[in-house]
Design a protein around this motif. Structure first.
Motif, mmCIF file in Angstrom:
data_model
loop_
_atom_site.group_PDB
_atom_site.id
_atom_site.type_symbol
_atom_site.label_atom_id
_atom_site.label_comp_id
_atom_site.label_asym_id
_atom_site.label_seq_id
_atom_site.Cartn_x
_atom_site.Cartn_y
_atom_site.Cartn_z
ATOM 1 N N PHE A 14 0.822 -1.214 0.000
ATOM 2 C CA PHE A 14 0.000 0.000 0.000
ATOM 3 C C PHE A 14 0.852 1.259 0.000
ATOM 4 N N VAL A 15 1.836 1.322 0.889
ATOM 5 C CA VAL A 15 2.632 2.540 1.024
ATOM 6 C C VAL A 15 3.431 2.805 -0.252
ATOM 7 N N VAL A 16 3.992 1.762 -0.851
ATOM 8 C CA VAL A 16 4.758 1.963 -2.079
ATOM 9 C C VAL A 16 3.867 2.533 -3.181
ATOM 10 N N LEU A 17 2.664 1.976 -3.353
ATOM 11 C CA LEU A 17 1.757 2.492 -4.391
ATOM 12 C C LEU A 17 1.217 3.865 -4.033
ATOM 13 N N PHE A 18 0.956 4.092 -2.754
ATOM 14 C CA PHE A 18 0.475 5.403 -2.307
ATOM 15 C C PHE A 18 1.492 6.489 -2.652
ATOM 16 N N THR A 19 2.762 6.236 -2.360
ATOM 17 C CA THR A 19 3.783 7.235 -2.653
ATOM 18 C C THR A 19 3.967 7.430 -4.149
ATOM 19 N N ALA A 138 -5.348 -9.619 -1.308
ATOM 20 C CA ALA A 138 -4.801 -8.678 -0.325
ATOM 21 C C ALA A 138 -3.812 -7.729 -0.994
ATOM 22 N N ALA A 139 -2.974 -8.283 -1.885
ATOM 23 C CA ALA A 139 -2.048 -7.423 -2.630
ATOM 24 C C ALA A 139 -2.819 -6.440 -3.499
ATOM 25 N N GLY A 140 -3.890 -6.928 -4.124
ATOM 26 C CA GLY A 140 -4.683 -6.059 -4.984
ATOM 27 C C GLY A 140 -5.373 -4.945 -4.216
ATOM 28 N N ILE A 141 -5.902 -5.271 -3.022
ATOM 29 C CA ILE A 141 -6.490 -4.230 -2.179
ATOM 30 C C ILE A 141 -5.448 -3.163 -1.852
ATOM 31 N N ALA A 142 -4.251 -3.616 -1.493
ATOM 32 C CA ALA A 142 -3.188 -2.671 -1.149
ATOM 33 C C ALA A 142 -2.821 -1.798 -2.340
ATOM 34 N N ILE A 143 -2.712 -2.423 -3.514
ATOM 35 C CA ILE A 143 -2.389 -1.668 -4.725
ATOM 36 C C ILE A 143 -3.482 -0.651 -5.029
ATOM 37 N N GLY A 144 -4.727 -1.121 -5.028
ATOM 38 C CA GLY A 144 -5.827 -0.232 -5.356
ATOM 39 C C GLY A 144 -6.039 0.858 -4.324
ATOM 40 N N ALA A 145 -5.936 0.483 -3.033
ATOM 41 C CA ALA A 145 -6.131 1.480 -1.979
ATOM 42 C C ALA A 145 -5.015 2.519 -1.998
ATOM 43 N N GLY A 146 -3.787 2.059 -2.229
ATOM 44 C CA GLY A 146 -2.676 3.006 -2.315
ATOM 45 C C GLY A 146 -2.879 4.004 -3.431
ATOM 46 N N ALA A 147 -3.317 3.491 -4.589
ATOM 47 C CA ALA A 147 -3.566 4.384 -5.715
ATOM 48 C C ALA A 147 -4.807 5.243 -5.480
ATOM 49 N N PHE A 251 -9.819 4.061 -8.762
ATOM 50 C CA PHE A 251 -9.006 3.281 -7.839
ATOM 51 C C PHE A 251 -9.762 2.835 -6.587
ATOM 52 N N ALA A 252 -10.801 3.570 -6.169
ATOM 53 C CA ALA A 252 -11.529 3.174 -4.955
ATOM 54 C C ALA A 252 -12.269 1.846 -5.133
ATOM 55 N N PRO A 253 -13.132 1.695 -6.149
ATOM 56 C CA PRO A 253 -13.749 0.376 -6.337
ATOM 57 C C PRO A 253 -12.735 -0.694 -6.701
ATOM 58 N N PHE A 254 -11.703 -0.312 -7.407
ATOM 59 C CA PHE A 254 -10.633 -1.252 -7.728
ATOM 60 C C PHE A 254 -10.028 -1.811 -6.447
ATOM 61 N N ALA A 255 -9.881 -0.959 -5.430
ATOM 62 C CA ALA A 255 -9.313 -1.401 -4.158
ATOM 63 C C ALA A 255 -10.304 -2.229 -3.354
ATOM 64 N N GLY A 308 -11.692 -3.738 -13.493
ATOM 65 C CA GLY A 308 -10.283 -3.972 -13.220
ATOM 66 C C GLY A 308 -10.073 -4.845 -12.003
ATOM 67 N N ALA A 309 -10.934 -4.680 -10.988
ATOM 68 C CA ALA A 309 -10.836 -5.505 -9.788
ATOM 69 C C ALA A 309 -11.195 -6.953 -10.067
ATOM 70 N N LEU A 310 -11.980 -7.204 -11.101
ATOM 71 C CA LEU A 310 -12.300 -8.569 -11.490
ATOM 72 C C LEU A 310 -11.095 -9.262 -12.119
ATOM 73 N N VAL A 311 -10.285 -8.497 -12.846
ATOM 74 C CA VAL A 311 -9.166 -9.071 -13.598
ATOM 75 C C VAL A 311 -7.895 -9.194 -12.762
ATOM 76 N N ALA A 312 -7.529 -8.155 -12.034
ATOM 77 C CA ALA A 312 -6.190 -8.056 -11.463
ATOM 78 C C ALA A 312 -5.828 -9.183 -10.492
ATOM 79 N N PRO A 313 -6.634 -9.479 -9.454
ATOM 80 C CA PRO A 313 -6.215 -10.528 -8.521
ATOM 81 C C PRO A 313 -6.216 -11.910 -9.160
ATOM 82 N N ALA A 314 -7.135 -12.159 -10.103
ATOM 83 C CA ALA A 314 -7.143 -13.454 -10.785
ATOM 84 C C ALA A 314 -5.891 -13.629 -11.633
ATOM 85 N N THR A 315 -5.427 -12.549 -12.246
ATOM 86 C CA THR A 315 -4.219 -12.627 -13.071
ATOM 87 C C THR A 315 -2.996 -12.903 -12.219
ATOM 88 N N MET A 316 -2.850 -12.179 -11.099
ATOM 89 C CA MET A 316 -1.706 -12.427 -10.216
ATOM 90 C C MET A 316 -1.776 -13.808 -9.594
#
Length: 396
Positions: A14-19, A138-147, A251-255, A308-316
């Motif tokens: 989260f912090v890395v994407l937030f910054t 969890a990674a996707g939430i962090a990415i999306g929430a950070g953004a 980014f909010a719904p994505f997170a 985007g939230a449908l695709v990203a965690p399934a891809t990772m």
């Protein structure tokens, strides 16, 4: 224990994407403060050079950590190195040293370090038990929430000073280093080095499938980061704060939907979320470019975020499914290479098309790429995963 570690590792991501996203809403003001003209080309250069470093160093961090059999020290070094680069950039502007050329060099250095913290934190999530979809969710939430938070908070920081996002980023990355140092290091095995990225693709060529979808998804993220920022500011006469809020509509719904949709892919398989989400994602992007008002554009951004939230965690998660446990660092490094190339492509290609043609043509290119990847990859994906509800499970 895994649940606590999952939360703390997600905090690092989260912090890395937030910054990273703090600088986007007012990037034209930032490049002006750094000594360049506030044009889309200057914004492309400043955002693109970081992504170039991501591409060059993502696999290096993964392969080195696999060989060392440790992750934690490298995440700490990556976070502290990024913080130092940000502080040096602020100091260079304050002392009027080096100009825009030095700023680009320091931005490249920051990217080379922070991709290590980002990629290896995700890799540690891959190493945890508890379900690949949940871990990648969890990674996707962090990415999306950070953004999601980075864009609107960054817009508010620009109202204080154009350099404020850089200063805040450095402080947060130092905090990330301290948080990471308290985590146990649970790297499962030692890998064989940087060549394992290519060797892993040769042994498991199906990894190219999630890599391709990751490229396309990150392309659109980079596209909105640069082209979306300039488009919303020029088409609807928005300031950085308002631009950050519109970007947050994506980014909010994505997170918020990453974790539940990642868990859904654990139950129904990866194929349907990836294919259905990608098709809708591309169409929604084009729809944003057609929006007549900022309200309609914001609604379109919400839809893009949901898909985007449908695709990203399934891809990772598909990367995790396919990679053996001792090769996950290199596999995620390869995924991040393709993802960073996509993000860089979204900035360079999107910015180039927008500058030389118009914004709508750029939206067509970004949305069309998603559809093209589905058309090309779907026949291969069906052969690799003949049962669309199948998941690979934890490979040894």
């Amino acid at each position: 224990m895994s649940r606590s570690e999952r939360v703390r590792l997600a905090a690092v991501v989260f912090v890395v994407l937030f910054t990273q996203l703090l600088v986007y809403p007012g990037v034209d003001e930032l490049v002006a403060a750094l000594g360049a003209e506030p044009t889309i080309d200057a914004g492309t250069a400043f955002l693109g050079v970081q992504l170039a470093a991501f591409v060059l160093f993502s696999a290096v961090w993964g392969a080195v950590s696999d060989r060392a059999g440790r992750r934690i020290p490298f995440i700490v070094v990556g976070a502290l190195g990024g913080a130092t680069a940000y502080l040096t950039l602020v100091a260079a502007v304050v002392t009027d040293t080096g100009g825009f050329g030095l700023a680009l060099a320091l931005r490249f250095l920051e990217g080379a370090f922070t991709i290590g913290a980002f990629s290896l934190a995700i890799t540690m999530l891959m190493d945890l038990d508890g379900g690949h979809g949940r871990n990648m969710g969890a990674a996707g939430i962090a990415i999306g929430a950070g953004a999601a938070l980075g864009a609107p908070v960054g817009g508010q920081l620009y109202a204080v000073d154009p350099l404020a996002p850089l200063a805040v980023s450095s402080v947060l990355l130092v905090a990330v280093a301290g948080l990471t140092a308290t985590l146990p290091d649970r790297t499962p095995t030692r890998g064989g080095g940087l060549r394992d990225v290519l060797a892993g693709v040769r042994r498991t060529p199906e990894l190219l499938l999630p890599y391709a979808f990751g490229f396309a998804d990150r392309f659109t993220a980079g596209f909105f980061g640069l082209v979306g920022t300039f488009y919303f500011r020029q088409a609807f006469d928005l300031d950085p704060a308002a631009t950050g809020l519109v970007l947050a509509c994506f980014f909010a719904p994505f997170a918020l939907l990453q974790y539940p949709l990642g868990a859904l892919s654990d139950r129904i398989g990866r194929v349907v979320p990836i294919v259905a989400g990608s098709v809708g994602y591309g169409a929604a992007i084009i729809g944003v470019g057609l929006a007549p008002t900022v309200t309609v554009a914001a609604a379109g951004m919400v839809l893009v975020g949901v898909l985007g939230a449908l695709v990203a965690p399934a891809t990772m998660a598909l990367v995790t499914d396919m990679a053996a446990a001792g090769e996950r660092g290199a596999a995620m490094g390869g995924f991040n290479i393709f993802g960073s190339l996509g993000f860089l492509g979204g900035i360079l290609v999107g910015g180039g098309v927008a500058a030389r043609y118009d914004f709508f043509t750029a939206f067509l290119v970004a949305g069309g790429l998603e559809a093209l990847v589905v058309v090309v990859a779907l026949p291969v994906l069906v052969r690799v995963v003949p049962d669309p509800t199948a998941t690979f499970g934890n490979r040894a």
